[in-house]
Structures are given as C-alpha cells and as structure tokens.
Motif scaffolding. Structure first.
Motif, PDB file in Angstrom:
ATOM      1  N   ILE A  80      15.923  44.912   6.676  1.00 35.44           N
ATOM      2  CA  ILE A  80      15.315  44.558   5.401  1.00 35.44           C
ATOM      3  C   ILE A  80      15.981  45.390   4.373  1.00 35.44           C
ATOM      4  N   GLY A  81      16.858  44.727   3.394  1.00 35.64           N
ATOM      5  CA  GLY A  81      17.449  45.404   2.429  1.00 35.64           C
ATOM      6  C   GLY A  81      16.635  45.365   0.851  1.00 35.64           C
ATOM      7  N   TRP A  82      16.492  46.091   0.032  1.00 39.56           N
ATOM      8  CA  TRP A  82      16.186  45.985  -1.109  1.00 39.56           C
ATOM      9  C   TRP A  82      17.394  46.156  -2.253  1.00 39.56           C
ATOM     10  N   PHE A  83      17.443  45.402  -3.183  1.00 34.70           N
ATOM     11  CA  PHE A  83      18.559  45.278  -4.037  1.00 34.70           C
ATOM     12  C   PHE A  83      18.028  45.050  -5.468  1.00 34.70           C
ATOM     13  N   ARG A  84      18.735  45.372  -6.534  1.00 35.36           N
ATOM     14  CA  ARG A  84      18.223  45.314  -7.714  1.00 35.36           C
ATOM     15  C   ARG A  84      19.496  44.899  -8.565  1.00 35.36           C
ATOM     16  N   GLN A  85      18.928  44.071  -9.657  1.00 36.89           N
ATOM     17  CA  GLN A  85      20.176  43.673 -10.676  1.00 36.89           C
ATOM     18  C   GLN A  85      19.648  43.855 -12.127  1.00 36.89           C
ATOM     19  N   ALA A  86      20.219  44.696 -13.012  1.00 38.62           N
ATOM     20  CA  ALA A  86      19.781  44.837 -14.303  1.00 38.62           C
ATOM     21  C   ALA A  86      20.622  43.721 -15.145  1.00 38.62           C
ATOM     22  N   PRO A  87      20.200  43.528 -16.216  1.00 40.06           N
ATOM     23  CA  PRO A  87      20.857  42.596 -17.038  1.00 40.06           C
ATOM     24  C   PRO A  87      22.293  43.161 -17.321  1.00 40.06           C
ATOM     25  N   GLY A  88      23.417  42.357 -17.023  1.00 36.74           N
ATOM     26  CA  GLY A  88      24.807  42.654 -17.446  1.00 36.74           C
ATOM     27  C   GLY A  88      25.450  43.538 -16.505  1.00 36.74           C
ATOM     28  N   LYS A  89      24.611  43.917 -15.272  1.00 32.48           N
ATOM     29  CA  LYS A  89      25.207  44.614 -14.318  1.00 32.48           C
ATOM     30  C   LYS A  89      25.382  44.088 -12.939  1.00 32.48           C
ATOM     31  N   GLU A  90      26.126  44.416 -12.053  1.00 29.99           N
ATOM     32  CA  GLU A  90      25.944  44.053 -10.601  1.00 29.99           C
ATOM     33  C   GLU A  90      25.067  44.357  -9.958  1.00 29.99           C
ATOM     34  N   ARG A  91      24.739  43.477  -8.935  1.00 33.23           N
ATOM     35  CA  ARG A  91      23.554  43.922  -7.820  1.00 33.23           C
ATOM     36  C   ARG A  91      24.030  45.221  -7.048  1.00 33.23           C
ATOM     37  N   GLU A  92      22.901  46.120  -7.031  1.00 29.74           N
ATOM     38  CA  GLU A  92      22.792  47.269  -6.302  1.00 29.74           C
ATOM     39  C   GLU A  92      22.100  47.322  -5.198  1.00 29.74           C
ATOM     40  N   GLY A  93      22.800  47.677  -3.993  1.00 29.10           N
ATOM     41  CA  GLY A  93      21.898  48.022  -2.885  1.00 29.10           C
ATOM     42  C   GLY A  93      21.106  49.220  -3.054  1.00 29.10           C
ATOM     43  N   VAL A  94      19.811  49.257  -3.000  1.00 31.23           N
ATOM     44  CA  VAL A  94      18.892  50.286  -3.115  1.00 31.23           C
ATOM     45  C   VAL A  94      18.373  51.051  -1.861  1.00 31.23           C
ATOM     46  N   SER A  95      17.986  50.166  -0.863  1.00 25.69           N
ATOM     47  CA  SER A  95      17.433  50.839   0.412  1.00 25.69           C
ATOM     48  C   SER A  95      17.707  49.920   1.397  1.00 25.69           C
ATOM     49  N   CYS A  96      17.440  50.354   2.465  1.00 22.38           N
ATOM     50  CA  CYS A  96      17.688  49.643   4.041  1.00 22.38           C
ATOM     51  C   CYS A  96      16.861  50.218   4.948  1.00 22.38           C
ATOM     52  N   ILE A  97      15.994  49.281   5.527  1.00 17.65           N
ATOM     53  CA  ILE A  97      15.382  49.609   6.816  1.00 17.65           C
ATOM     54  C   ILE A  97      15.230  48.901   7.751  1.00 17.65           C
ATOM     55  N   ILE A  98      15.513  49.401   8.984  1.00 20.63           N
ATOM     56  CA  ILE A  98      15.730  48.753  10.281  1.00 20.63           C
ATOM     57  C   ILE A  98      14.297  48.560  10.838  1.00 20.63           C
TER      58      ILE A  98
END
Length: 125
Positions: free
Chosen positions: A34-52
């Motif tokens: 399970i990955g957590w991603f985030r996207q701020a206005p005007g920015k590319e999506r960023e991977g934040v964390s990953c848990i197996i």
C-alpha cells in the motif's frame, strides 16, 4: 465492490498531527503493498510512503522520513499514515493505492491496481 476509501484529512496548524486511514473493501490487503501518494496544486504526484502488508516493511520519501509512519491493521483491512510535525509544504491531496506484493519497486504508481478518492490535508496557521 473493490475500493479504497481514505479518511482523516483536514486543516491543522504547522507542527500538528493527523492520522489518515485507508480502508479496503472487496479484496484483502494481505497480498498487497500500500502506497501513500500526495499531489499539491501545480505539482506532480509524489510517493510518500509504502508498506508491505504481509511483513510490515516500510519505505518513506526523504521529505517525510522521521515524521510520517505507515502501519497496517490486517484484521480491519486498513492502512494508516500517522503524520506528525506537519509543515505547510505537506499540504496536498493524499491518496492511497494498492499494488500487488512482490513488484519492484513496491508501491510504484504504475503497478497500483486500486486507488482511493483522496483526502485533503491542509497545514496552515
């Protein structure tokens, strides 16, 4: 119906904390990363964390390392992201996504089969 549902976002002051939840239905998280991603206005999506989910292994982006913690409750089929010491630059829509376990790299967006609808996190005074 297969779905991921995030919750827990909101408005918090700098230095504050939030806990995001990602509840899965229609499939079991035991066989996924399970990955957590985030996207701020005007920015590319960023991977934040990953848990197996199967073994609890975790990975974090440098920007959140030491402040964010991912965890899983397999009995509830839910993954959490505890976010502490929040900064204004953490403001974004946060998404969780499920990728089949065993992919390399784990939690890569291109491998993610299921995505949640996103939850807004705003860090502001």
């Amino acid at each position: 119906q297969v779905q991921l549902v995030e919750s827990g976002g909101g408005l918090v002051q700098p230095g504050g904390s939030l806990r995001l939840s990602c509840a899965a239905s229609g499939f079991t998280l035991d066989y996924y990363a399970i990955g957590w991603f985030r996207q701020a206005p005007g920015k590319e999506r960023e991977g934040v964390s990953c848990i197996i989910s199967s073994d609890g292994s975790t990975y974090y982006a440098d920007s959140v390392k030491g402040r964010f913690t991912a965890s899983t409750d397999n009995a509830k089929n839910t993954v959490y992201l505890q976010m502490n010491s929040l900064k204004p630059e953490d403001t974004a829509v946060y998404y969780c996504a499920a990728a089949p376990a065993g992919m390399d790299p784990p939690c890569a967006a291109r491998y993610s089969a299921y995505w949640g609808q996103g939850t807004q996190v705003t860090v502001s005074s």
